[in-house]
Enzyme design. Sequence first.
Site, PDB file in Angstrom:
ATOM      1  N   LYS A   1      36.057  73.442  12.842  1.00 41.19           N
ATOM      2  CA  LYS A   1      36.564  74.194  13.988  1.00 41.19           C
ATOM      3  C   LYS A   1      37.625  73.406  14.756  1.00 41.19           C
ATOM      4  CE  LYS A   1      33.792  77.370  12.661  1.00 41.19           C
ATOM      5  NZ  LYS A   1      32.826  76.705  11.816  1.00 41.19           N
TER       6      LYS A   1
ATOM      7  N   TYR B   1      21.437  84.327   7.160  1.00 49.89           N
ATOM      8  CA  TYR B   1      22.215  83.304   7.878  1.00 49.89           C
ATOM      9  C   TYR B   1      21.278  82.325   8.593  1.00 49.89           C
ATOM     10  CZ  TYR B   1      25.181  81.065  11.319  1.00 49.89           C
ATOM     11  OH  TYR B   1      25.826  80.133  12.082  1.00 49.89           O
TER      12      TYR B   1
ATOM     13  N   TYR C   1      25.706  75.766   6.604  1.00 52.83           N
ATOM     14  CA  TYR C   1      26.960  76.029   5.876  1.00 52.83           C
ATOM     15  C   TYR C   1      27.135  75.144   4.639  1.00 52.83           C
ATOM     16  CZ  TYR C   1      28.353  78.597  10.068  1.00 52.83           C
ATOM     17  OH  TYR C   1      28.416  79.491  11.107  1.00 52.83           O
TER      18      TYR C   1
HETATM   19  C1  LIG Z   1      31.940  77.508  10.849  1.00 51.51           C
HETATM   20  C2  LIG Z   1      31.559  76.630   9.734  1.00 51.51           C
HETATM   21  C3  LIG Z   1      31.883  76.975   8.399  1.00 51.51           C
HETATM   22  C4  LIG Z   1      32.512  78.275   8.017  1.00 51.51           C
HETATM   23  O1  LIG Z   1      33.867  78.337   8.314  1.00 51.51           O
HETATM   24  P1  LIG Z   1      34.503  79.750   8.671  1.00 51.51           P
HETATM   25  O2  LIG Z   1      35.900  79.465   8.988  1.00 51.51           O
HETATM   26  O3  LIG Z   1      33.714  80.258   9.841  1.00 51.51           O
HETATM   27  O4  LIG Z   1      34.334  80.652   7.510  1.00 51.51           O
HETATM   28  C5  LIG Z   1      31.569  76.094   7.403  1.00 51.51           C
HETATM   29  N1  LIG Z   1      30.934  74.939   7.677  1.00 51.51           N
HETATM   30  C6  LIG Z   1      30.588  74.581   8.923  1.00 51.51           C
HETATM   31  C7  LIG Z   1      29.867  73.308   9.123  1.00 51.51           C
HETATM   32  C8  LIG Z   1      30.890  75.412   9.999  1.00 51.51           C
HETATM   33  O5  LIG Z   1      30.539  75.046  11.239  1.00 51.51           O
END
Ligand SMILES: *Cc1c(COP(=O)(O)O)cnc(C)c1O
Length: 333
Positions: free
Chosen positions: A49, A263, A289
């Site tokens: 992010k 999720y 993730y």
């Molecule tokens: C948000 C996030 C993702 C996914 O990325 P997107 O751009 O939302 O698809 C992957 N890994 C981590 C650790 C995240 O925080």
Amino acid sequence: MKLTQFPRVKLCHAPTPLEPMPRLSAHLGGPQLWIKRDDCTGLASGGNKTRKLEFLMGEAVAQGADHVVTQGAVQSNHVRQTIAAAARLGMKCTGLLEHRLTEPEDEYLNNGNVFLDRLMGGELDYRPGGTNMQEAIEERAAQLRAQGHKPYVIPGGGSNPTGALGYVNCAMELVSQANDQGLRIDHVVHGTGSTGTQAGLVVGFEGTNSQIPVLGISVRMPREKQEQLVYRLVQSTAAKLGLKDGVVREAVRVNSDYVGPGYGMPTEQMIEAVQLTAQYEGIFLDPVYTGKAMAGLIGLVRQGHFKADENVVFVHTGGSAGLFGYTHAFHVS
Ligand SMILES: *Cc1c(COP(=O)(O)O)cnc(C)c1O
């Protein structure tokens, strides 16, 4: 692609390292696995992010905002990084957190990212699962405006064409690193949620004519749905950059076989992937993730999806702070 035409603030430690994973590769006996260390972007324990926030917060500053409003799940890495970026820039930040788990453990509610959010003085506000979170942040922004503040609203995951520019930039960075290292990248694999990471990478590789296929491992949506969502953002991001020929639909590929029950819900494959990566490479993934994304990569290696002489780059998008919200899920003694 001219990224300098967009407002931007410097938040990232970049370029992030591109490193081999020799021991995990040998253990799996498959292709050469590499890792792009976007867990090392540097801001408040890092993650993907932060790249998006360079452009989003750039826009916020350009608009004279004094308060950022965004949203995510309780253990949101995005909310953590947004609070940190706001702190750096002297703005306030409200994170609306959606309860997406039905029977959360205490550590899920209070440790990991939530602990860090509170440490940085973020204003947290909770909403029940199933809330329309986009509406909720717009409502909060309207309240702030009525009180005389200048809020800047960031969608969940920072995924809009502005945020996706951060991953267009990452794609360009990867291409340049690969050239410097004499590395032929055959595949890029990463976790896909709110879609900005994949959309940015796809547009960035397309715009540099790199022909590197990207595979998103879904952490939430079924394949068709996720591909459509990513493709929609690919098109708007390509338009923002003025890419004349656009991007073909086939450039967006998602695998949704590793979501499990839903999720943020742990799976056995996620736990194995987190443990293997820790034990063979000394690298921490996250439970929501990158653990599931690596489970997908490992699963595909075992299915013989890649050739032995191929180079596969896993984008480590961060999130290891979330491990402390999920220690109960791991069988470690
Ligand atoms: C948000 C996030 C993702 C996914 O990325 P997107 O751009 O939302 O698809 C992957 N890994 C981590 C650790 C995240 O925080």
